[in-house]
Scaffold this active site. Structure first.
Site, PDB file in Angstrom:
ATOM      1  N   TYR A  85      -7.846  10.094  -8.598  1.00  0.00           N
ATOM      2  CA  TYR A  85      -6.798  10.892  -7.966  1.00  0.00           C
ATOM      3  C   TYR A  85      -6.829  12.315  -8.530  1.00  0.00           C
ATOM      4  O   TYR A  85      -6.049  12.683  -9.415  1.00  0.00           O
ATOM      5  CB  TYR A  85      -5.427  10.250  -8.174  1.00  0.00           C
ATOM      6  CG  TYR A  85      -5.232   8.953  -7.416  1.00  0.00           C
ATOM      7  CD1 TYR A  85      -6.136   8.533  -6.445  1.00  0.00           C
ATOM      8  CD2 TYR A  85      -4.133   8.134  -7.663  1.00  0.00           C
ATOM      9  CE1 TYR A  85      -5.968   7.346  -5.762  1.00  0.00           C
ATOM     10  CE2 TYR A  85      -3.949   6.948  -6.979  1.00  0.00           C
ATOM     11  CZ  TYR A  85      -4.870   6.558  -6.028  1.00  0.00           C
ATOM     12  OH  TYR A  85      -4.697   5.375  -5.348  1.00  0.00           O
ATOM     13  N   HIS A  91     -10.702  -0.749  -8.007  1.00  0.00           N
ATOM     14  CA  HIS A  91     -10.192   0.017  -6.876  1.00  0.00           C
ATOM     15  C   HIS A  91     -10.705  -0.472  -5.524  1.00  0.00           C
ATOM     16  O   HIS A  91      -9.963  -0.500  -4.540  1.00  0.00           O
ATOM     17  CB  HIS A  91     -10.559   1.493  -7.062  1.00  0.00           C
ATOM     18  CG  HIS A  91      -9.615   2.430  -6.403  1.00  0.00           C
ATOM     19  ND1 HIS A  91      -9.376   3.702  -6.863  1.00  0.00           N
ATOM     20  CD2 HIS A  91      -8.841   2.313  -5.309  1.00  0.00           C
ATOM     21  CE1 HIS A  91      -8.509   4.315  -6.090  1.00  0.00           C
ATOM     22  NE2 HIS A  91      -8.174   3.486  -5.127  1.00  0.00           N
ATOM     23  N   SER A 129       0.349   2.972   0.848  1.00  0.00           N
ATOM     24  CA  SER A 129       0.726   3.636   2.100  1.00  0.00           C
ATOM     25  C   SER A 129       1.730   2.786   2.872  1.00  0.00           C
ATOM     26  O   SER A 129       1.563   2.528   4.070  1.00  0.00           O
ATOM     27  CB  SER A 129      -0.510   3.922   2.958  1.00  0.00           C
ATOM     28  OG  SER A 129      -0.205   4.824   4.003  1.00  0.00           O
ATOM     29  N   PRO A 130       2.808   2.343   2.204  1.00  0.00           N
ATOM     30  CA  PRO A 130       3.734   1.404   2.844  1.00  0.00           C
ATOM     31  C   PRO A 130       4.618   2.018   3.922  1.00  0.00           C
ATOM     32  O   PRO A 130       5.296   1.286   4.633  1.00  0.00           O
ATOM     33  CB  PRO A 130       4.583   0.911   1.665  1.00  0.00           C
ATOM     34  CG  PRO A 130       4.605   2.077   0.729  1.00  0.00           C
ATOM     35  CD  PRO A 130       3.222   2.666   0.823  1.00  0.00           C
ATOM     36  N   LEU A 131       4.628   3.339   4.037  1.00  0.00           N
ATOM     37  CA  LEU A 131       5.496   3.986   5.019  1.00  0.00           C
ATOM     38  C   LEU A 131       4.733   4.463   6.245  1.00  0.00           C
ATOM     39  O   LEU A 131       5.234   5.276   7.026  1.00  0.00           O
ATOM     40  CB  LEU A 131       6.232   5.167   4.363  1.00  0.00           C
ATOM     41  CG  LEU A 131       7.180   4.774   3.231  1.00  0.00           C
ATOM     42  CD1 LEU A 131       7.781   6.002   2.587  1.00  0.00           C
ATOM     43  CD2 LEU A 131       8.278   3.843   3.740  1.00  0.00           C
ATOM     44  N   GLY A 132       3.513   3.963   6.436  1.00  0.00           N
ATOM     45  CA  GLY A 132       2.728   4.357   7.592  1.00  0.00           C
ATOM     46  C   GLY A 132       3.457   4.102   8.903  1.00  0.00           C
ATOM     47  O   GLY A 132       3.955   3.009   9.140  1.00  0.00           O
TER      48      GLY A 132
END
Length: 295
Positions: free
Chosen positions: A55, A130, A210-213
């Site tokens: 990152y 990863h 990315s849970p709010l996609g």
């Protein structure tokens, strides 16, 4: 401050974690706002922070995200003993901004040792492979993680971007020291249902990245302008009725999927992370869950 908690192995953490990637890649906020975002998360009851050695902006040295998290924790005014910092190894950035993968056991061991040094810890709390490397047998990569566990460089292990077969393989090689799976999962992307269910059966923490996609005001307004029923209108409807954000509803929906789910939404502003953390206290009823089940 939310007090809802869930388990990662034998460690209790806040029900909502923080995905720290937006704080250290291209488009990142300045150091002051980045630290404020992490500090606000801690104040709000977040005790799981997820980062990775990859990152960092393209062309820069690996580990920028880990160094940022370490600096933020060192500058925090409260206690940090209960914070679980999760990092990952096995991916990298190319000069043009793309992502690479390297599951070579020698690389993974060097990467984990370097991550521990940047985080300033004797043992990494949660170290995650990863992504499987198609050029390296997955068992070989997992063997490196097992050696890191045996050496004490890593306390607990996780895997990411995997299928059910790979979860089973990791379970065989790592045993009960495998405690988590991190896959993409959100209202928009639900193709890890089988992996989520398997984690629930095995008692593994499932960390949706990315849970709010799909949950955004712009997508709702855009669809409405075209006379199309928005795919995620239900989340916005429940949000209006509850007087909260659609993002908070989406995270509460994820928590309701399984007691082992711990969403790790990314954030680059204190306001965002405060709203996300509050999802731990939002319990959706059966009618709301039925409405959201199909999106």
């Amino acid at each position: 401050m939310t007090t809802a908690t869930r388990s990662v192995g034998d460690i209790r953490v806040g029900a909502i974690g923080l995905g720290a990637m937006p704080l250290s890649i291209e488009g990142r906020p300045d150091e002051t706002r980045a630290r404020a975002t992490i500090h606000t998360a801690l104040d709000a009851g977040v005790t799981l922070i997820d980062t990775a050695d990859s990152y960092h902006p393209p062309g820069e040295e690996a580990g920028a995200g880990e160094l940022l998290v370490a600096r933020a924790l060192a500058a925090y005014g409260g206690g940090t003993d209960g914070i679980l910092v999760a990092t990952k190894g096995g991916r990298g950035r190319t000069a043009d901004g793309d992502w690479s993968v390297n599951g070579d056991p020698r690389h993974l061991k060097r990467a984990a040792e370097a991550s521990a040094g940047r985080l300033g810890v004797a043992a990494i709390g949660l170290y995650q492979l990863h992504k499987p490397d198609p050029a390296v047998p997955y068992a070989d990569s997992l063997g490196a993680i097992r050696e890191l566990l045996d050496a004490g460089t890593v306390r607990l292990a996780g895997i990411s971007n995997v299928d059910t077969r790979q979860i089973g393989q990791a379970r065989e090689i790592l045993g009960d020291r495998l405690v988590s799976v991190q896959n993409r999962y959100s209202p928009a992307v639900r193709d890890s249902e089988a992996e989520l269910r398997l984690c629930a059966e095995l008692g593994l923490a499932f960390l949706p990245w990315s849970p709010l996609g799909g949950i955004s005001r712009s997508s709702l307004d855009g669809a409405a302008a075209q006379g199309v029923k928005p795919a995620f209108a239900g989340f916005h409807q429940v949000a209006r009725e509850r007087g909260v954000s659609p993002q908070r509803v989406a995270l509460a929906w994820l928590l309701a999927k399984s007691p082992t789910v711990i969403p790790i939404p990314g954030a680059s502003r204190p306001e965002s992370v405060r709203d996300s953390a509050a999802a731990g206290d939002l319990v959706l009823d059966e009618a709301e869950l039925a409405l959201l089940g199909a999106g």
